[in-house]
Design an enzyme around this catalytic site. Structure first.
Site, mmCIF file in Angstrom:
data_model
loop_
_atom_site.group_PDB
_atom_site.id
_atom_site.type_symbol
_atom_site.label_atom_id
_atom_site.label_comp_id
_atom_site.label_asym_id
_atom_site.label_seq_id
_atom_site.Cartn_x
_atom_site.Cartn_y
_atom_site.Cartn_z
ATOM 1 C CE LYS A 80 -4.107 1.859 0.456
ATOM 2 N NZ LYS A 80 -3.745 2.737 -0.671
ATOM 3 C CE LYS A 104 3.377 6.894 6.356
ATOM 4 N NZ LYS A 104 3.039 7.869 5.286
ATOM 5 C CE LYS A 116 4.597 7.851 -1.078
ATOM 6 N NZ LYS A 116 3.940 7.948 0.237
ATOM 7 C CB THR A 200 -3.017 12.897 6.141
ATOM 8 O OG1 THR A 200 -3.342 11.913 5.166
ATOM 9 C CG2 THR A 200 -1.558 12.750 6.544
ATOM 10 C CG ASN A 231 -4.861 15.959 1.601
ATOM 11 O OD1 ASN A 231 -4.411 15.090 2.341
ATOM 12 N ND2 ASN A 231 -6.156 16.083 1.358
ATOM 13 C CB SER A 360 -5.984 4.356 2.403
ATOM 14 O OG SER A 360 -5.744 5.487 1.613
HETATM 15 N N1 GLU Z 1 0.462 8.967 0.489
HETATM 16 C C1 GLU Z 1 -0.047 8.781 1.797
HETATM 17 C C2 GLU Z 1 1.075 8.429 2.770
HETATM 18 O O1 GLU Z 1 2.221 8.719 2.536
HETATM 19 C C3 GLU Z 1 -1.216 7.809 1.844
HETATM 20 C C4 GLU Z 1 -0.924 6.420 1.384
HETATM 21 C C5 GLU Z 1 -2.162 5.534 1.253
HETATM 22 O O2 GLU Z 1 -3.231 5.947 1.651
HETATM 23 O O3 GLU Z 1 -1.992 4.425 0.743
HETATM 24 O O4 GLU Z 1 0.834 7.926 3.829
#
Ligand code: GLU
Length: 426
Positions: A80, A104, A116, A200, A231, A360
């Site tokens: 993810k 995370k 990513k 977030t 955001n 998410s």
């Molecule tokens: N881009 C966000 C992060 O760095 C969200 C990632 C997601 O929701 O998969 O946490």
């Protein structure tokens, strides 16, 4: 309070973000006695994909873009992580961000691994049509990488629900079906979750309040600076202000403002809405330099924009007692040691900004169920999950007599280690 121990010296190449991950990984692995095998597995991302994307530009010429996706780990579940559109996107950055996603998700207690992706481009210079063609080309190139139970992208810097809608649409066309759970952060109405947009920033607010409680500080009596008004930063500033915290400085890539009496965040939000999303020209404070926000005389500093902004030099001048990392990787490993010596509490990125990926996950669960929750349900579940994660990390920080950052790494590493050992290897 954080227990003061002698900071461990760190070694890393200043410009490598992945080295910044490894520096922390090694410290945490040593403190918690992680097995060497597990450490070695996590030092190497599972899969790295790089594609070239030819896209017809509005001027009739084909431009080639570089696209990336790194799957760091799928030990705890499908991978993810977001997709970033920015000029500095490269192998190293995507690799680092993918590893942070593994940690995370483990800290947030959600059943995912980490990934990513990104495209090296300047999204502000693309027309909507160019952006759409680029996003669809990227999705087509990554069709065998993405999957509802395989690898699930989401927004990150330079992308939003708009791009996620194109991704799900292109994916559905390629695989001739409906797969809403293949991407999260979609607009509400086409499978998105209520509360995802602000998630977030909400997580930043929840972890800030949890830290203030541990520090015996009253939110109504503290001040904060928030760097970034996109955001993450805009929602974080709004929500912190709604809890009585006085926001004295805000800034984005166009301008930074200071107001000792507190900035009217609603007015700043109106300003950005009416001015192409940027703070330039806002009249609710005195204009200051971007770095002055980081070293301003406030209790809480929230870096919610770019990576590597809190360097050794900045860290030496930080006056805040608490730093809450809304951005990914805003503090360098060298700065970590200085902040630790100064007794400044840092709520690390892999905990503080985990609210986004938590919602998410809720979106993905709702997509799988085909049943959608109301906003209160999402918020309640999110807040409970963030508070649990905070307590776990706080406990590990205290137990191992280390910082919250290393406490968070330890929290994640122990879960991933369990997964690796339980599943075994070749
Ligand atoms: N881009 C966000 C992060 O760095 C969200 C990632 C997601 O929701 O998969 O946490």
């Amino acid at each position: 309070m954080t227990t003061k121990t002698k900071p461990t010296p760190v070694e890393h190449h200043e410009n490598s973000m992945f080295d910044a991950v490894l520096a922390r990984l090694d410290i945490a692995a040593k403190i918690c006695g992680l097995s060497e095998d597990v450490t070695n597995i996590l030092r190497n991302p599972q899969r790295q994909v790089k594609v070239s994307l030819p896209v017809m530009m509005d001027n009739g010429k084909v431009q080639i873009f570089e696209g990336f996706r790194t799957i760091h780990s799928t030990i705890l579940g499908p991978s993810k992580g977001g997709i970033r559109y920015a000029m500095d996107v490269c192998d190293d950055e995507v690799k680092a961000l993918s590893a942070w996603m593994t940690f995370k998700c483990a800290v947030a207690n959600i059943p995912y691994g980490g990934a990513k992706g990104g495209i090296k481009c300047d999204p502000r210079k693309l027309s909507i049509g160019e952006s759409e063609r680029l996003t669809r080309a990227y999705t087509a190139a990554m069709a065998d990488v993405f999957g509802v139970d395989k690898d699930i992208p989401a927004p990150d810097m330079g992308t939003s629900g708009r791009e996620m809608a194109w991704i799900v649409d292109e994916y559905n066309k390629i695989f001739r079906g409906s797969f809403p759970g293949v991407v999260t952060g979609k607009p509400v109405g086409i499978g998105g979750s209520l509360g995802r947009d602000a998630a977030t920033g909400r997580g930043v607010m929840i972890s800030t309040l949890a830290a203030l409680k541990k520090m015996n500080l009253d939110p109504k009596k503290v001040t904060a600076s928030v760097q970034g008004f996109g955001n993450v930063g805009s929602h974080a500033a709004r929500l912190l202000a709604s809890r009585g915290i006085k926001i004295c400085a805000i800034g984005d890539h166009t301008a930074t403002f200071w107001n000792e009496k507190g900035i009217d965040i609603q007015a700043a939000l109106r300003h950005t809405k009416e001015n192409g999303g940027v703070l330039r020209g806002f009249n609710g404070g005195t204009e200051i330099k971007a770095n002055e926000l980081l070293t301003a005389n406030v209790d809480i500093l929230v870096p919610a924009a770019l990576q590597n902004v809190i360097t050794e030099e900045i860290a030496a001048n930080v006056k805040a007692k608490l730093i809450v990392e809304g951005a990914n990787g805003p503090t360098t490993p060298e700065a970590d040691s200085i902040l630790q010596e100064k007794g400044i509490i840092v709520i690390p990125d892999i905990l503080a900004n985990g609210g986004g990926v938590t919602v998410s996950y809720f979106e993905w669960v709702q997509n799988k169920y085909g049943h959608y929750w109301n906003e209160e349900e999402v918020k309640t579940k999110h807040d409970a999950s963030m508070n649990d994660a905070f307590e776990q990390v706080w406990y590990n920080g205290q137990h191992y007599k280390t910082t919250m950052r290393i406490g968070a790494y330890i929290t994640a590493l122990k879960k991933v280690e369990f997964g690796i050992k339980a599943k075994g290897s070749y």
